[in-house]
Design a protein around this motif. Structure first.
Motif, PDB file in Angstrom:
ATOM      1  N   ALA A 154      -4.605 -17.059  -7.906  1.00 34.27           N
ATOM      2  CA  ALA A 154      -4.500 -15.726  -7.306  1.00 34.27           C
ATOM      3  C   ALA A 154      -3.306 -14.963  -7.874  1.00 34.27           C
ATOM      4  N   LEU A 155      -3.400 -13.637  -7.819  1.00 35.65           N
ATOM      5  CA  LEU A 155      -2.288 -12.763  -8.188  1.00 35.65           C
ATOM      6  C   LEU A 155      -1.682 -12.232  -6.895  1.00 35.65           C
ATOM      7  N   VAL A 156      -0.378 -12.393  -6.733  1.00 36.11           N
ATOM      8  CA  VAL A 156       0.299 -11.971  -5.511  1.00 36.11           C
ATOM      9  C   VAL A 156       1.298 -10.873  -5.845  1.00 36.11           C
ATOM     10  N   VAL A 157       1.192  -9.759  -5.137  1.00 35.79           N
ATOM     11  CA  VAL A 157       2.114  -8.644  -5.297  1.00 35.79           C
ATOM     12  C   VAL A 157       3.071  -8.649  -4.110  1.00 35.79           C
ATOM     13  N   ILE A 158       4.370  -8.676  -4.394  1.00 30.35           N
ATOM     14  CA  ILE A 158       5.390  -8.767  -3.351  1.00 30.35           C
ATOM     15  C   ILE A 158       6.260  -7.524  -3.369  1.00 30.35           C
ATOM     16  N   VAL A 159       6.435  -6.914  -2.216  1.00 28.21           N
ATOM     17  CA  VAL A 159       7.314  -5.760  -2.069  1.00 28.21           C
ATOM     18  C   VAL A 159       8.539  -6.183  -1.275  1.00 28.21           C
ATOM     19  N   SER A 160       9.707  -6.025  -1.875  1.00 25.37           N
ATOM     20  CA  SER A 160      10.957  -6.403  -1.224  1.00 25.37           C
ATOM     21  C   SER A 160      11.409  -5.307  -0.273  1.00 25.37           C
ATOM     22  N   GLU A 161      11.673  -5.699   0.965  1.00 22.86           N
ATOM     23  CA  GLU A 161      12.095  -4.736   1.970  1.00 22.86           C
ATOM     24  C   GLU A 161      13.523  -4.261   1.731  1.00 22.86           C
ATOM     25  N   GLU A 162      14.389  -5.160   1.276  1.00 24.03           N
ATOM     26  CA  GLU A 162      15.794  -4.821   1.084  1.00 24.03           C
ATOM     27  C   GLU A 162      16.035  -4.119  -0.252  1.00 24.03           C
ATOM     28  N   ARG A 163      15.543  -4.694  -1.330  1.00 20.40           N
ATOM     29  CA  ARG A 163      15.788  -4.129  -2.660  1.00 20.40           C
ATOM     30  C   ARG A 163      14.817  -3.025  -3.038  1.00 20.40           C
ATOM     31  N   ARG A 164      13.725  -2.902  -2.272  1.00 19.76           N
ATOM     32  CA  ARG A 164      12.713  -1.892  -2.558  1.00 19.76           C
ATOM     33  C   ARG A 164      12.186  -2.035  -3.979  1.00 19.76           C
ATOM     34  N   GLN A 165      11.880  -3.268  -4.339  1.00 16.57           N
ATOM     35  CA  GLN A 165      11.350  -3.568  -5.660  1.00 16.57           C
ATOM     36  C   GLN A 165       9.997  -4.277  -5.523  1.00 16.57           C
ATOM     37  N   VAL A 166       9.217  -4.191  -6.581  1.00 16.25           N
ATOM     38  CA  VAL A 166       7.906  -4.839  -6.622  1.00 16.25           C
ATOM     39  C   VAL A 166       7.972  -6.032  -7.570  1.00 16.25           C
ATOM     40  N   SER A 167       7.454  -7.167  -7.107  1.00 18.14           N
ATOM     41  CA  SER A 167       7.404  -8.380  -7.926  1.00 18.14           C
ATOM     42  C   SER A 167       5.970  -8.877  -8.000  1.00 18.14           C
ATOM     43  N   GLY A 172       2.332 -19.617 -11.039  1.00 16.51           N
ATOM     44  CA  GLY A 172       3.599 -20.293 -10.803  1.00 16.51           C
ATOM     45  C   GLY A 172       4.808 -19.594 -11.378  1.00 16.51           C
ATOM     46  N   GLN A 173       4.644 -18.366 -11.857  1.00 19.69           N
ATOM     47  CA  GLN A 173       5.743 -17.604 -12.426  1.00 19.69           C
ATOM     48  C   GLN A 173       5.951 -16.317 -11.629  1.00 19.69           C
ATOM     49  N   LEU A 174       7.215 -15.908 -11.504  1.00 24.17           N
ATOM     50  CA  LEU A 174       7.551 -14.708 -10.743  1.00 24.17           C
ATOM     51  C   LEU A 174       8.180 -13.667 -11.652  1.00 24.17           C
ATOM     52  N   ARG A 175       7.588 -12.476 -11.685  1.00 22.53           N
ATOM     53  CA  ARG A 175       8.149 -11.344 -12.436  1.00 22.53           C
ATOM     54  C   ARG A 175       8.702 -10.354 -11.429  1.00 22.53           C
ATOM     55  N   ARG A 176       9.985 -10.058 -11.536  1.00 18.28           N
ATOM     56  CA  ARG A 176      10.639  -9.216 -10.553  1.00 18.28           C
ATOM     57  C   ARG A 176      10.875  -7.808 -11.086  1.00 18.28           C
ATOM     58  N   ASP A 177      10.915  -6.869 -10.166  1.00 21.99           N
ATOM     59  CA  ASP A 177      11.212  -5.474 -10.447  1.00 21.99           C
ATOM     60  C   ASP A 177      10.307  -4.918 -11.545  1.00 21.99           C
ATOM     61  N   VAL A 178       9.004  -4.968 -11.306  1.00 23.00           N
ATOM     62  CA  VAL A 178       8.043  -4.444 -12.284  1.00 23.00           C
ATOM     63  C   VAL A 178       7.823  -2.949 -12.040  1.00 23.00           C
ATOM     64  N   SER A 179       7.428  -2.253 -13.063  1.00 18.54           N
ATOM     65  CA  SER A 179       7.177  -0.815 -12.980  1.00 18.54           C
ATOM     66  C   SER A 179       5.723  -0.572 -12.580  1.00 18.54           C
ATOM     67  N   ARG A 180       5.397   0.712 -12.370  1.00 15.45           N
ATOM     68  CA  ARG A 180       4.019   1.071 -12.055  1.00 15.45           C
ATOM     69  C   ARG A 180       3.073   0.668 -13.188  1.00 15.45           C
ATOM     70  N   GLU A 181       3.511   0.893 -14.408  1.00 18.81           N
ATOM     71  CA  GLU A 181       2.670   0.569 -15.560  1.00 18.81           C
ATOM     72  C   GLU A 181       2.444  -0.939 -15.662  1.00 18.81           C
ATOM     73  N   GLU A 182       3.495  -1.708 -15.425  1.00 21.85           N
ATOM     74  CA  GLU A 182       3.370  -3.166 -15.513  1.00 21.85           C
ATOM     75  C   GLU A 182       2.466  -3.707 -14.408  1.00 21.85           C
ATOM     76  N   LEU A 183       2.573  -3.139 -13.207  1.00 17.70           N
ATOM     77  CA  LEU A 183       1.706  -3.575 -12.111  1.00 17.70           C
ATOM     78  C   LEU A 183       0.256  -3.214 -12.401  1.00 17.70           C
ATOM     79  N   THR A 184       0.038  -2.007 -12.902  1.00 18.25           N
ATOM     80  CA  THR A 184      -1.322  -1.588 -13.246  1.00 18.25           C
ATOM     81  C   THR A 184      -1.923  -2.503 -14.301  1.00 18.25           C
TER      82      THR A 184
END
Length: 221
Positions: A154-167, A172-184
């Motif tokens: 599965a692909l999991v999209v995480i929104v940080s409440e404190e940092r206001r970032q999307v991961s 098994g790998q985590l990509r942090r602070d992705v942009s709109r283009e990277e998420l798309t």
């Protein structure tokens, strides 16, 4: 007497093997082509409009400072990895995501399962990551997203409440602070190529199994 002992030992060994490796056996069966023939075929990938809706909804949550977990299943079934949750079957939209992750909502700490552009379930709880090295500095949401990506495709999209970032958590790998283009791009790749990627990895695993240490395998045979 010897025959009876062997029969009893074989029976016990079979039962113990099934009990100990039941999760691995279930996962292997669910991935076989024969089982897939009897399963309902997956619907077409989400349209570009649906992807844009998800991206817009996710980054709208970051502006409002709301944490979120969005799960987009791959080829593997997720039921055995999920705990709790409420069935919804609502068409995904920015307003719906905003409502589900409202801090005053009872299920805002859980995850939503989005399949074919529909929120199938919300307030679901995901397994935490077992990797101490990867999750030492992570919060509960990120550990949950990473944990599910470790035991499924599965692909999991995480929104940080404190940092206001999307991961993004995947394989098994985590990509942090992705942009709109990277998420798309990640959503398009996952929804369009998830099955072929999984099949390619399976073929690679089988090839590696057959070609590793060929002399030793031939000698053993």
């Amino acid at each position: 007497l010897t025959t009876q002992l062997f029969q009893l030992g074989f029976t016990l060994a079979t039962i113990v093997t099934v009990i100990v490796f039941q999760d691995d056996i279930r996962r292997a069966i669910s991935l076989t082509s024969l089982i897939r023939l009897f399963r309902k075929q997956r619907q077409d990938s989400a349209t570009q409009t649906q992807i844009e809706t998800i991206v817009h909804g996710v980054f709208d949550l970051t502006v409002k400072g709301r944490g979120a977990l969005l799960v987009l299943p791959g080829e593997e079934p997720l039921e055995r990895h999920l705990d709790g949750g409420v069935e919804l079957h609502g068409v995904v939209s920015s307003a719906l995501l905003d409502s589900l992750f409202d801090p005053h909502s009872a299920g805002h700490d859980g995850a939503v399962i989005i399949e074919n552009g529909v929120v199938r379930r919300f307030a679901a709880h995901l397994p935490l990551s077992d990797s101490v090295e990867k999750s030492a500095q992570l919060g509960t949401r990120h550990r949950s997203g990473l944990g599910l990506s470790e035991c499924s495709d599965a692909l999991v999209v995480i929104v940080s409440e404190e940092r206001r970032q999307v991961s993004i958590a995947s394989h098994g790998q985590l990509r942090r602070d992705v942009s709109r283009e990277e998420l798309t791009e990640a959503l398009v790749t996952h929804l369009a190529c998830g099955g072929s990627t999984l099949q390619a990895s399976q073929r690679s695993a089988v090839f590696e199994l057959l070609t590793t240490h060929p002399r030793s395998r031939l000698l053993a045979l």
